[in-house]
Design a protein around this motif. Structure first.
Motif, short mmCIF file in Angstrom:
data_model
loop_
_atom_site.label_atom_id
_atom_site.label_comp_id
_atom_site.label_asym_id
_atom_site.label_seq_id
_atom_site.Cartn_x
_atom_site.Cartn_y
_atom_site.Cartn_z
N VAL A 105 0.64 -1.28 0.26
CA VAL A 105 -0.07 -0.28 0.28
C VAL A 105 0.83 1.39 0.02
N THR A 106 2.08 1.66 1.34
CA THR A 106 2.42 2.43 0.98
C THR A 106 3.11 2.88 -0.25
N GLN A 107 4.12 1.28 -1.29
CA GLN A 107 4.17 1.33 -2.15
C GLN A 107 3.31 2.46 -3.59
N ALA A 108 1.86 2.05 -3.67
CA ALA A 108 0.73 2.20 -3.85
C ALA A 108 0.08 4.01 -4.20
N LEU A 109 0.57 4.36 -2.73
CA LEU A 109 0.40 5.11 -2.31
C LEU A 109 1.06 6.54 -3.13
N THR A 110 2.51 5.87 -2.84
CA THR A 110 3.92 6.61 -3.93
C THR A 110 3.78 6.75 -5.41
N ASP A 111 3.21 5.81 -5.65
CA ASP A 111 3.18 5.41 -6.90
C ASP A 111 2.39 6.39 -7.70
N SER A 112 0.88 6.40 -6.94
CA SER A 112 -0.23 6.94 -7.16
C SER A 112 0.16 9.27 -7.01
N VAL A 113 1.22 9.27 -6.27
CA VAL A 113 1.89 10.78 -5.66
C VAL A 113 2.21 11.14 -6.98
N HIS A 114 2.78 9.57 -7.36
CA HIS A 114 4.38 10.68 -8.58
C HIS A 114 3.39 10.43 -10.21
N GLY A 115 2.02 9.83 -10.28
CA GLY A 115 0.93 9.98 -11.48
C GLY A 115 1.99 9.04 -12.39
N ARG A 116 1.75 7.77 -11.92
CA ARG A 116 2.70 6.35 -12.39
C ARG A 116 0.94 5.67 -12.17
N ASN A 117 0.84 5.65 -13.78
CA ASN A 117 -0.46 4.70 -14.43
C ASN A 117 -0.46 2.73 -13.30
N ILE A 118 0.30 2.53 -13.56
CA ILE A 118 0.76 1.21 -12.72
C ILE A 118 1.90 0.40 -11.54
N SER A 119 1.58 0.33 -10.35
CA SER A 119 1.94 0.06 -9.10
C SER A 119 2.45 -1.03 -9.17
N VAL A 120 3.69 -1.86 -9.24
CA VAL A 120 3.82 -2.98 -8.93
C VAL A 120 5.18 -3.21 -8.19
N TYR A 121 4.61 -4.29 -6.72
CA TYR A 121 5.96 -4.25 -6.06
C TYR A 121 6.53 -5.25 -5.59
N GLY A 122 8.37 -5.04 -5.65
CA GLY A 122 9.04 -6.35 -5.01
C GLY A 122 9.38 -6.46 -7.12
N ALA A 123 11.22 -7.20 -6.95
CA ALA A 123 11.27 -7.28 -7.98
C ALA A 123 10.80 -8.38 -8.73
N ALA A 124 10.68 -9.85 -7.42
CA ALA A 124 10.12 -10.39 -8.43
C ALA A 124 8.98 -10.29 -9.06
N MET A 125 7.25 -9.72 -8.73
CA MET A 125 6.67 -8.80 -9.76
C MET A 125 6.88 -8.38 -11.05
N LYS A 126 7.80 -7.51 -10.52
CA LYS A 126 7.83 -6.43 -11.07
C LYS A 126 9.37 -7.89 -12.62
N GLY A 127 9.83 -8.80 -12.22
CA GLY A 127 10.90 -9.22 -13.30
C GLY A 127 9.29 -10.26 -14.33
N SER A 128 7.80 -10.68 -13.14
CA SER A 128 7.02 -11.68 -14.13
C SER A 128 6.65 -10.63 -14.95
N ARG A 129 5.94 -9.35 -14.49
CA ARG A 129 5.22 -8.55 -15.89
C ARG A 129 6.48 -7.48 -16.68
N ILE A 130 7.90 -7.78 -17.24
CA ILE A 130 9.12 -8.34 -17.91
C ILE A 130 8.90 -9.38 -18.75
N LEU A 131 8.47 -10.51 -18.11
CA LEU A 131 8.01 -11.87 -19.00
C LEU A 131 7.19 -11.86 -19.52
N SER A 132 6.03 -10.99 -19.09
CA SER A 132 4.82 -11.38 -19.67
C SER A 132 4.62 -11.24 -20.97
#
Length: 254
Positions: free
Chosen positions: A208-235
């Motif tokens: 949630v902290t990451q999500a709120l931070t990403d929202s404040v910075h105007g990011r359209n997608i918030s993905v927490y953690g290296a593993a899930m960010k890697g999953s997004r890239i692989l997809s």
């Protein structure tokens, strides 16, 4: 009246948003919380320093939306943040899950989220934010978690399209795509795939902290953690058939 609205507020990620939002917005007049479990909402009410208005009801029925819509109009509310966190999942093959449960996932995860967004849109203005709880499950098809993953793919694409539509109005939309999170989610979803995913489980506070931070910075997608960010890239780079094969292994589908 400046307000924030959180659905699915009685537990898990929704509850954590209720606890953290007042730290981000110092001048909110009220925080509106929506969920079925009245006792939990009342308990949460006591933990928040700003006034909390409770809307207890089933988001798979129309009356709760009518009630919220009337209050928005009556109060002429200025919705600074809408968090659509209500939702659930069921693990298992499509043929083995009760059909009502599967349709319920679509109703709550997709239809209710869309309806809630629609009734709030007239009360959003420049600087307002929408946060929609999607999932890393949205990144690819998931045998053994089919309907849930498909419903969250809807949330992700809906959020991305809505973000583009609202950009000129200065309204920001963020889709939150976490992997497994230590919440009550799996109490209802089932435990089929949890053992293999336990190593990737995150704490709701951090997500949630990451999500709120990403929202404040105007990011359209918030993905927490290296593993899930890697999953997004692989997809994005692996063929669908390979992704589906991998999910069959992870979800123990033969």
């Amino acid at each position: 009246m400046k307000i924030a609205i959180v659905t699915g507020a009685s537990s898990g990620m929704g509850r954590e948003f209720v606890l953290q939002i007042p730290r981000l917005y110092k001048n909110l007049d009220e925080l509106w919380v929506v969920a079925r479990r009245t006792d939990r909402l009342k308990s949460l009410q006591e933990q928040v320093k700003i006034p909390v208005r409770i809307f207890d009801g089933d988001m798979q029925r129309n009356y709760i939306f009518e009630k919220i819509q009337k209050e928005l109009e009556y109060r002429q509310a200025d919705v600074r943040m809408l968090v659509n966190a209500a939702g659930y999942g069921k693990i298992g093959r499509v043929a083995s899950i009760d059909l009502n449960e599967q349709c319920g996932m679509v109703d709550l995860n997709c239809t209710a989220l869309t309806k809630m967004t629609g009734i709030c849109l007239p009360y959003l203005s420049k600087g307002s934010r929408i946060i929609n709880l999607a999932s890393a499950a949205a990144f690819c098809a998931q045998p053994g978690f089919c309907v849930y993953a498909a419903s969250k793919a809807y949330v992700l694409r809906f959020s991305q399209g809505l973000a583009a539509e609202l950009k000129k109005q200065g309204i920001l939309v963020t889709a939150v795509c976490p992997g497994p999170v230590h919440t009550e989610f799996f109490d209802r979803a089932g435990m089929l795939a949890v053992s293999k995913k336990e190593a990737f489980c995150a704490e709701p506070e951090a997500v949630v902290t990451q999500a709120l931070t990403d929202s404040v910075h105007g990011r359209n997608i918030s993905v927490y953690g290296a593993a899930m960010k890697g999953s997004r890239i692989l997809s994005k780079i692996l063929p669908d058939r390979l992704l589906v094969w991998g999910m069959m292994k992870i979800n123990n589908i033969e």
